[in-house]
Write an enzyme that holds these catalytic residues in place. Structure first.
Site, PDB file in Angstrom:
ATOM      1  N   GLU A 175      21.332  19.678  30.319  1.00 35.77           N
ATOM      2  CA  GLU A 175      20.920  19.034  29.025  1.00 35.77           C
ATOM      3  C   GLU A 175      20.838  18.957  27.426  1.00 35.77           C
ATOM      4  O   GLU A 175      20.186  19.487  27.157  1.00 35.77           O
ATOM      5  CB  GLU A 175      19.388  20.137  29.770  1.00 35.77           C
ATOM      6  N   HIS A 401       6.865  24.688  41.810  1.00 32.77           N
ATOM      7  CA  HIS A 401       7.743  25.973  42.610  1.00 32.77           C
ATOM      8  C   HIS A 401       8.872  26.134  41.233  1.00 32.77           C
ATOM      9  O   HIS A 401       9.662  25.864  41.976  1.00 32.77           O
ATOM     10  CB  HIS A 401       8.174  26.027  43.913  1.00 32.77           C
ATOM     11  N   GLU A 402       7.725  27.288  40.100  1.00 33.43           N
ATOM     12  CA  GLU A 402       8.985  27.207  39.266  1.00 33.43           C
ATOM     13  C   GLU A 402       9.853  29.095  40.560  1.00 33.43           C
ATOM     14  O   GLU A 402       8.952  29.888  40.741  1.00 33.43           O
ATOM     15  CB  GLU A 402       8.559  27.994  38.098  1.00 33.43           C
ATOM     16  N   HIS A 470      14.120  19.767  39.488  1.00 35.00           N
ATOM     17  CA  HIS A 470      13.918  20.645  38.272  1.00 35.00           C
ATOM     18  C   HIS A 470      15.999  21.406  37.641  1.00 35.00           C
ATOM     19  O   HIS A 470      14.882  22.638  38.587  1.00 35.00           O
ATOM     20  CB  HIS A 470      13.319  21.004  36.904  1.00 35.00           C
ATOM     21  N   GLU A 471      16.302  21.118  36.591  1.00 36.55           N
ATOM     22  CA  GLU A 471      17.329  22.618  36.473  1.00 36.55           C
ATOM     23  C   GLU A 471      17.938  22.586  37.844  1.00 36.55           C
ATOM     24  O   GLU A 471      18.691  23.454  37.913  1.00 36.55           O
ATOM     25  CB  GLU A 471      16.418  24.019  35.991  1.00 36.55           C
ATOM     26  N   GLU A 495      10.521  16.493  27.919  1.00 40.94           N
ATOM     27  CA  GLU A 495      10.716  17.535  26.923  1.00 40.94           C
ATOM     28  C   GLU A 495      10.606  17.848  26.198  1.00 40.94           C
ATOM     29  O   GLU A 495      10.609  19.043  24.867  1.00 40.94           O
ATOM     30  CB  GLU A 495      10.032  18.896  28.703  1.00 40.94           C
TER      31      GLU A 495
END
Length: 691
Positions: A175, A401-402, A470-471, A495
């Site tokens: 990122e 779902h984090e 994500h990530e 973001e």
């Protein structure tokens, strides 16, 4: 020994000279790219690449170092070489085009270790008209079964000190903003130190950079260095030797320093080079997709591209929080109903809800094993009533779902979580991996996590669930093999407009298609309509560095089959005429034409809607204003279209007047040329409706 020549395939030859040096030469189907493979007298295997007689890669070595068994695989005998070619066309489940041509010549070089190990290794090269891919293959053999990779010794020796777009090598984060320097001016530590907004960093060193890497040569070549089909192997970063201009593979280690655990038969990802003297060709390339295997899903009819809104940006601008504690919990029943109403009113497919489940008070930075169970809503979030309400309105909820980096916990609970989704009528999930990975010592880009991402895609497919990760590690074309894995973040997304320091520069979105998006769609989350982010907290100083018209154009230039309208409903309702473009723009396409492009400067792309006659154009620029002529020869000849043009107003400027836009209507044909005037940090979005 006399020199002799032996054909092994079309435009492929093996040569042996008097010094026992072997050489294999082959060319791409259009003969623009030449590959030269040599086995030196000492047994080193090198490869060399030329494009239209211009040097791309100078002789560069191949090989491995193993920890188990402990030996170097760097000197070989060439046992044989096999050549073949393929020319086929295949249809993706969704994408930027409806048909993809896969046309290449291949050479597979069979090697044997010159030491007493007698280990066999194959290097497979595929030459396309726009580049090459190569990978290592370890056949099933008695000399090698289970083995551990200590290092991969793949080299890329550049011919000159090219202008380079690069990010710092980092085992846990991609990122970053891109840097543009000469190759010898890379300093990854200095660049990373400037990045105060990146929460988790694992910097490799001052001369380490990430792939994808983009070069522009002094004589006008564009070279992308990346990888394809990343499975059961760590991400490849690169270590730079500035004296020799050589980049060497730097694989991501595990907790004890090993790079990969393999068992024969085994293969690495493809190492890829996309090469052209036209920047537009890089954006049009399907080389990485073609190096991936066909879909594993026999009936993909349940996989649907979609546009969605979501209760997400609220948390980034201070209106709400993910956690319930504190009194600003965004994912409450009444608030989510408002988003469902908005989605239904304006024709969106889904509503993403983040912060719906218990555990958010105890997750960030704790490196804790059990935080979320992925099935327990907060008390103020009535999931059953909301799913029924959404169904009545013709809208689906999108699950979040984090994992909080606790990947072992997620793997234990995946079946229950996906069964819960199916029971609630939810078929799309956004996964997240914020923070350090559990098991401790693993990295986001290591083999352990690469295997996890694959397991999630496969498990989700069993339940007919679509994935937006994500990530995660950078994408490498695996959406061909797993078309339910529809998008990833894996780069600096929208973001970061809320970040307090560097944020997102105007040039960033003109770089992403040349780098990160070569591997697959990105969930960038475009569509911001309010640019000073002090709407709810007056002390916020951040400003989105873009014009409103550019935000519309991003729906064309940053491709994804999952596109979010990221801003708040109230901000869209202030500009309903401009919001109409987001409502109209498709997320699946029959054809794509890259009209004009230059990395870090500008991009103009035209796309034709799936199974329809209408076209759309997106044009974006960096911090500089510019005028770009656009020929409309992609339109159907002899037909008339109404062009609805969403453009920067004459006084628009990303800094001083970002919301200034104008909507024009004009009758056009394939013979028309439009002149697009883009403001600083601006853009233009056009809908062509056939009459």
């Amino acid at each position: 020994m006399a020199k002799f020549y032996l054909f092994i395939g079309l435009l492929t030859g093996i040569f042996l000279d008097s010094h026992a040096q072997q050489m294999i030469v082959t060319q791409s189907p259009n003969r623009a790219i030449t590959l030269i493979i040599r086995n030196t007298g000492s047994g080193e295997i090198t490869y060399q690449v030329r494009y239209k007689n211009k040097p791309v890669i100078e002789p560069s070595r191949l090989g491995f170092v193993l920890n188990k068994p402990p030996l170097e695989l760097t000197r070989f005998s060439i046992v044989s070489a096999d050549s073949s070619q393929k020319d086929e066309t295949w249809a993706p489940v969704w994408g930027e085009v409806s048909q993809i041509r896969n046309h290449y010549r291949e050479v597979a070089v069979n090697l044997q270790d010159k030491s007493s190990s007698q280990i066999a290794l194959r290097v497979r090269f595929r030459l396309f008209d726009d580049g090459i891919g190569f990978r290592y293959e370890f056949p099933k053999q008695t000399a090698l079964n289970h083995f551990i990779v200590a290092d991969e010794r793949t080299e890329f020796r550049l011919a000159a000190n090219h202008q380079t777009l690069w990010m710092p090598g980092d085992y846990d984060s991609n990122e970053y903003l891109y840097n543009t320097t000469k190759l010898t001016e890379v300093d990854a530590v200095v660049a990373a130190d400037r990045e105060k907004d990146t929460a988790l960093k694992s910097i490799i060193g001052p001369n380490a950079v990430q792939t994808p890497l983009l070069f522009k040569t002094a004589d006008g070549l564009y070279i992308s260095l990346y990888e394809a089909a990343l499975l059961n192997y760590p991400v490849m970063h690169l270590q730079l030797d500035k004296k020799s201009l050589t980049l060497t593979s730097q694989l991501v280690p595990d907790a004890v320093g090993n790079k990969a655990y393999l068992q024969t038969p085994a293969q690495t990802p493809w190492r890829t080079l996309i090469i052209s003297d036209k920047a537009t060709d890089l954006l049009a390339s399907k080389l990485i997709l073609n190096l991936n295997e066909p879909s594993t899903i026999s009936d993909p009819s349940w996989i649907k591209p979609q546009k969605f809104v979501g209760m997400w940006w609220e948390m980034h601008v201070g209106k709400a929080t993910w956690e319930k504690a504190g009194g600003k919990h965004g994912a409450n029943t009444q608030n989510v109903k408002k988003y469902i109403d908005f989605a239904a009113k304006y024709g969106f497919d889904g509503v993403l809800v983040e912060g719906w489940n218990e555990g958010w008070e105890d997750w960030f930075g704790n490196w804790k094993e059990d935080v979320f169970d992925f099935v327990t809503p907060y008390a103020d979030y009535n999931l059953d009533s909301l799913t029924a309400y959404a169904q009545k309105k013709g809208v689906r909820l999108i699950m979040h779902h984090e994992t909080s980096g606790s990947v072992t916990n997620y793997e234990r609970r995946m079946d229950a979580a996906f069964q819960f989704m199916v029971a609630k009528g939810i078929n799309t999930v956004k996964t997240g991996y914020v923070g350090r990975i559990i098991p401790r010592g693993e990295h986001h880009d290591g083999q352990w996590m690469v295997n996890h991402y694959q397991r999630v895609a496969e498990k989700a497919a069993q339940y007919k669930i679509m994935i937006d990760s994500h990530e995660s590690a950078h994408p490498t074309g695996l959406h061909r093999t797993y078309p339910n894995w529809m998008a990833s973040e894996a780069a600096r997304g929208s973001e970061f407009n809320n970040a307090p320091t560097l944020g997102i520069t105007p040039e960033h979105t003109t770089i992403l298609p040349f780098t990160r998006l070569l591997g697959g769609p990105m969930d960038f989350t475009p569509g911001l309509f309010r640019f000073k982010l002090n709407q709810f907290e007056s002390t916020r100083k951040q400003q989105v560095r873009t014009t409103l018209a550019k935000q519309l154009a991003l729906y064309i230039t940053l491709y994804s089959p999952l596109q979010m309208a990221a801003d708040l409903p109230e901000n869209y309702e202030r500009h309903l005429d401009a919001f109409q473009f987001i409502r109209d723009v498709p997320v699946d396409w029959d054809d794509t034409k890259v009209i004009a492009a230059e990395p870090a400067d500008y991009i103009v792309i035209a796309r034709k809607e799936k199974k329809g006659p209408n076209w759309y154009v997106g044009a974006i620029t960096d911090e500089n204003s510019r005028t770009l002529p656009v020929k409309l020869d992609f339109l159907e000849p002899g037909k008339t279209y109404e062009a609805v043009i969403y453009r920067d107003a004459a006084n628009a400027d990303w800094d001083t007047n970002p919301e200034a836009y104008q909507i024009d209507r004009k009758t056009v044909t394939s013979l028309t040329t439009l002149s697009l005037v883009l403001a600083k940090g601006g853009g233009c979005a056009i809908q062509f409706v056939r009459r």
